[in-house]
Design a protein around this motif. Structure first.
Motif, PDB file in Angstrom:
ATOM      1  N   UNK B  99       0.751  -1.004  -0.214  1.00 41.32           N
ATOM      2  CA  UNK B  99      -0.161  -0.052   0.045  1.00 41.32           C
ATOM      3  C   UNK B  99       0.859   1.339   0.090  1.00 41.32           C
ATOM      4  N   UNK B 100       0.363   2.335  -0.297  1.00 43.28           N
ATOM      5  CA  UNK B 100       1.155   3.725  -0.541  1.00 43.28           C
ATOM      6  C   UNK B 100       0.063   4.673  -0.037  1.00 43.28           C
ATOM      7  N   UNK B 101       0.438   5.383   1.434  1.00 43.48           N
ATOM      8  CA  UNK B 101      -0.386   6.162   1.844  1.00 43.48           C
ATOM      9  C   UNK B 101       0.513   7.479   2.185  1.00 43.48           C
ATOM     10  N   UNK B 102       0.092   8.457   1.621  1.00 49.29           N
ATOM     11  CA  UNK B 102       0.932   9.858   1.683  1.00 49.29           C
ATOM     12  C   UNK B 102       0.145  10.783   2.022  1.00 49.29           C
ATOM     13  N   UNK B 103       0.401  11.564   3.300  1.00 49.30           N
ATOM     14  CA  UNK B 103      -0.470  12.726   3.878  1.00 49.30           C
ATOM     15  C   UNK B 103      -0.148  13.880   2.866  1.00 49.30           C
ATOM     16  N   UNK B 104      -1.432  14.707   2.801  1.00 53.44           N
ATOM     17  CA  UNK B 104      -1.413  15.931   2.090  1.00 53.44           C
ATOM     18  C   UNK B 104      -2.215  16.926   2.936  1.00 53.44           C
ATOM     19  N   UNK B 105      -1.727  18.198   3.249  1.00 57.99           N
ATOM     20  CA  UNK B 105      -2.803  19.017   3.602  1.00 57.99           C
ATOM     21  C   UNK B 105      -4.041  19.436   2.709  1.00 57.99           C
ATOM     22  N   UNK B 106      -3.850  19.488   1.456  1.00 55.91           N
ATOM     23  CA  UNK B 106      -4.823  19.567   0.379  1.00 55.91           C
ATOM     24  C   UNK B 106      -4.463  19.649  -0.887  1.00 55.91           C
ATOM     25  N   UNK B 107      -4.953  20.281  -1.883  1.00 56.26           N
ATOM     26  CA  UNK B 107      -4.690  20.078  -3.146  1.00 56.26           C
ATOM     27  C   UNK B 107      -3.596  20.891  -3.521  1.00 56.26           C
ATOM     28  N   UNK B 108      -2.597  20.165  -4.281  1.00 55.47           N
ATOM     29  CA  UNK B 108      -1.506  20.911  -4.592  1.00 55.47           C
ATOM     30  C   UNK B 108      -2.034  22.289  -5.717  1.00 55.47           C
ATOM     31  N   UNK B 109      -1.499  23.503  -5.602  1.00 52.29           N
ATOM     32  CA  UNK B 109      -1.936  24.428  -6.192  1.00 52.29           C
ATOM     33  C   UNK B 109      -1.225  24.872  -7.450  1.00 52.29           C
ATOM     34  N   UNK B 110      -0.180  24.307  -7.695  1.00 50.15           N
ATOM     35  CA  UNK B 110       0.822  24.843  -9.064  1.00 50.15           C
ATOM     36  C   UNK B 110       0.073  24.814 -10.094  1.00 50.15           C
ATOM     37  N   UNK B 111      -0.390  23.623 -10.493  1.00 51.94           N
ATOM     38  CA  UNK B 111      -0.916  23.333 -11.840  1.00 51.94           C
ATOM     39  C   UNK B 111      -2.534  23.879 -11.658  1.00 51.94           C
ATOM     40  N   UNK B 112      -3.103  24.077 -10.644  1.00 51.95           N
ATOM     41  CA  UNK B 112      -4.686  24.433 -10.716  1.00 51.95           C
ATOM     42  C   UNK B 112      -4.654  25.985 -10.712  1.00 51.95           C
ATOM     43  N   UNK B 113      -3.837  26.550 -10.126  1.00 54.28           N
ATOM     44  CA  UNK B 113      -3.703  27.943 -10.233  1.00 54.28           C
ATOM     45  C   UNK B 113      -3.313  28.467 -11.878  1.00 54.28           C
ATOM     46  N   UNK B 161      -1.527  19.559   9.085  1.00 52.37           N
ATOM     47  CA  UNK B 161      -0.494  19.126   9.400  1.00 52.37           C
ATOM     48  C   UNK B 161       0.011  17.984  10.077  1.00 52.37           C
ATOM     49  N   UNK B 162      -1.041  17.219  10.487  1.00 51.95           N
ATOM     50  CA  UNK B 162      -1.079  16.041  11.099  1.00 51.95           C
ATOM     51  C   UNK B 162      -1.028  14.933  10.163  1.00 51.95           C
ATOM     52  N   UNK B 163      -1.228  15.231   8.806  1.00 51.95           N
ATOM     53  CA  UNK B 163      -1.499  14.247   7.591  1.00 51.95           C
ATOM     54  C   UNK B 163      -0.534  13.428   7.462  1.00 51.95           C
ATOM     55  N   UNK B 164       0.825  13.684   7.638  1.00 52.85           N
ATOM     56  CA  UNK B 164       1.758  12.706   7.468  1.00 52.85           C
ATOM     57  C   UNK B 164       1.849  11.552   8.419  1.00 52.85           C
ATOM     58  N   UNK B 165       1.674  12.208   9.696  1.00 54.06           N
ATOM     59  CA  UNK B 165       1.774  11.015  10.835  1.00 54.06           C
ATOM     60  C   UNK B 165       0.491   9.896  10.756  1.00 54.06           C
ATOM     61  N   UNK B 166      -0.721  10.772  10.328  1.00 60.44           N
ATOM     62  CA  UNK B 166      -1.766  10.008  10.237  1.00 60.44           C
ATOM     63  C   UNK B 166      -1.641   8.860   9.237  1.00 60.44           C
ATOM     64  N   UNK B 167      -0.917   9.166   8.100  1.00 60.93           N
ATOM     65  CA  UNK B 167      -0.613   8.073   7.039  1.00 60.93           C
ATOM     66  C   UNK B 167       0.108   6.948   7.869  1.00 60.93           C
ATOM     67  N   UNK B 390       7.523  11.324  18.100  1.00 58.84           N
ATOM     68  CA  UNK B 390       7.354  12.540  17.243  1.00 58.84           C
ATOM     69  C   UNK B 390       6.113  12.938  17.078  1.00 58.84           C
ATOM     70  N   UNK B 391       5.558  14.050  17.150  1.00 62.04           N
ATOM     71  CA  UNK B 391       4.212  14.602  17.170  1.00 62.04           C
ATOM     72  C   UNK B 391       3.692  15.589  16.313  1.00 62.04           C
ATOM     73  N   UNK B 392       2.519  15.819  15.801  1.00 62.16           N
ATOM     74  CA  UNK B 392       2.161  16.661  14.784  1.00 62.16           C
ATOM     75  C   UNK B 392       0.641  17.351  15.280  1.00 62.16           C
ATOM     76  N   UNK B 393       0.688  18.550  15.159  1.00 60.07           N
ATOM     77  CA  UNK B 393      -0.612  19.091  15.522  1.00 60.07           C
ATOM     78  C   UNK B 393      -1.078  20.069  14.317  1.00 60.07           C
ATOM     79  N   UNK B 394      -2.580  19.871  14.191  1.00 52.52           N
ATOM     80  CA  UNK B 394      -2.889  20.480  12.854  1.00 52.52           C
ATOM     81  C   UNK B 394      -3.978  21.557  13.202  1.00 52.52           C
TER      82      UNK B 394
END
Lengths: 74, 407
Positions: B99-113, B161-167, B390-394
């Motif tokens: 499986x591949x689980x990668x956290x992201x805070x939201x959509x990448x904006x570069x191409x969509x803008x 910002x918790x997305x990476x550890x949630x993965x 290690x800990x992340x808070x979002x």
């Protein structure tokens, strides 16, 4: 038009220049449906031409011819 | 107790450099990577931590790189490094059990803008057909899966910002249950976009420290003034212990427990007592079967905002009364959103392996209100205790905690 297609394929899509020939099909160049659509959009942006019957089995020469015809009728 | 999971590979693409080695050297160096960013010119705050010298065309090939947003390129390069370290793919693996689980805070904006610019110019026929797929939060996970040729679940975890550890938290469950043999987990994000920076500026969370850009990000310092945006990706390869043993994989560290908790408090401000982060940490301790004293050092969230660090200092002092040394990687590398959680998990693995806790960049004077032992100026030899937190808070009050121990 062929020159534009060839330049886009090498510069934008990173395809080796020596396999970009008039007889090559887009499939030969390992484009997929998404990248072929992307190529068509770039051509439209550069030239204002829209062509809807170029597919992965079209050769570069036939695609160029098709755009040239679209140009003539525009 | 849920059982330990093997960490067999790590990969990093950060403002410290492309790769694990350059990143480790950068965090041990105690300097900040922040600099003025031409991409942010004209904005109220124009500094960031950028990945130096990243050339996606050279690393991935022009054909692949052109359809990927920069953040996906960072994640893909980090994944390739992590998998090479793990010695994967192995010849006899079952691609459906990876499986591949990668956290992201939201959509990448570069191409969509860029697509939006064309829409506003009334030229929708010139919008790239890649505009939608390249911007998906799941783009990085699915591109890694595609690159690796695996067919197990590939998706993004999305909780700021918790997305990476949630993965890692979700992957831990899938590995323990036996659904997967291998999970490629991580986080990749760029907050280095004008729209993101403008939004953070409006929230008042960005550092406007009057000094040099390199002094702007100051976790736990008395003069801290806010976060500095960054970009980056971290990837860890996790394996069922039996699977790793059978293929004689090198084990870098053991992932012993994870916890996650919300707060029901405020859209952007953490609970003043760090209530959610404490519960996430206690859940991770229970999951691992550890006592608080088993935590030998902490890689904190350490965003360097006035409120985050004060909150974090309170709950850390309360939850870990034995005062383990604390480090904050964001002092050196800035805040790469979902990328940071995974980067900090990988840095924690390195700290355990090297038995060396990296310093917190820019910590000149600890906030006198904090009862914490924060590592500053130079790396410190790690204590006898083999474990680390290690800990992340979002935003939104989501917290995630991860416990690792030496292999």
């Amino acid at each position: 038009m062929y020159e534009l297609l060839a330049t886009l394929l090498t510069d934008e899509f990173g395809i080796e220049a020596d396999v970009v020939t008039p007889d090559a099909t887009f499939r030969d160049l390992e484009l997929d449906s998404l990248s072929l659509t992307e190529l068509a959009v770039i051509v439209t942006e550069r030239t204002g031409l829209l062509v809807d019957d170029v597919d992965l089995d079209s050769t570069l020469a036939s695609a160029a011819e098709r755009y040239a015809t679209a140009s003539a009728s525009a | 107790m849920g059982g330990e999971i093997a960490v067999t590979g790590i990969g990093l693409v950060t403002p410290g450099g492309v790769g694990v080695g350059p990143t480790w050297r950068a965090v041990c160096d105690a300097g900040s990577t922040a600099a003025r960013d031409p991409a942010l010119a004209g904005l109220p705050v124009d500094i960031s931590c950028a990945v130096p010298g990243f050339d996606g065309d050279a690393l991935l090939g022009r054909r692949l790189a052109r359809r990927l947003d920069p953040v996906t390129q960072l994640g893909l390069v980090a994944a390739r490094e992590a998998l090479a370290m793990a010695g994967l793919p192995a010849g006899d693996w079952d691609p459906a059990r990876v499986g591949v689980l990668v956290g992201a805070g939201g959509s990448s904006l570069a191409g969509v803008t860029e697509a939006h610019r064309r829409l506003l110019a009334c030229r929708p026929e010139t919008i790239s057909p890649t505009a939608l797929p390249r911007s998906l939060p799941s783009a990085c996970a699915t591109e890694i899966a595609h690159d690796l040729g695996v067919t197990g679940p590939a998706f993004a975890t999305v909780a700021g910002c918790a997305s990476g550890l949630l993965a890692a938290r979700v992957a831990l469950g899938l590995l323990r249950s036996g659904d997967l043999d291998v999970a490629v987990v991580g986080g990749a994000e760029s907050l280095r976009h004008p729209l993101t920076v403008a939004g953070f500026a409006q929230l008042g969370t960005l550092s406007r420290h009057a000094g040099e850009p390199t002094a702007a990000c100051r976790p736990f310092d008395a003069d801290r003034a806010g976060l500095v945006v960054a970009e980056g990706a971290g990837v860890l390869v996790l394996e069922r212990p039996g699977y790793a043993r059978a293929r004689r994989a090198p084990v870098l560290a053991w992932l012993t427990g994870c916890g996650a908790a919300g707060e029901n408090h405020h859209p952007t401000t953490p609970h003043p007592d760090g209530e959610g982060a404490e519960r996430a940490t206690r859940a991770a301790l229970a999951d691992a079967g550890w006592r608080p004293a088993d935590i030998g050092h902490v890689n904190a969230h350490g965003a360097a905002t006035v409120v985050n660090d004060a909150t974090e200092a309170r709950w850390l002092a309360r939850t870990l009364p034995h005062r383990p040394p604390v480090t904050a990687t964001k002092g050196a590398l800035g805040h790469a959103g979902a990328g940071s959680g995974a980067i900090e998990a990988a840095v924690t693995v390195l700290a355990l392996r090297e038995r060396l806790i990296p310093p917190t960049a820019n910590l000149d004077r600890l906030d006198p209100d904090f009862d914490l032992d924060v590592v500053a100026k130079a790396p410190r030899p790690a204590p006898e205790s083999p474990g680390a937190l290690t800990v992340s808070s979002a935003f939104g009050g989501q917290n995630a905690a991860l416990l690792l121990r030496c292999a």
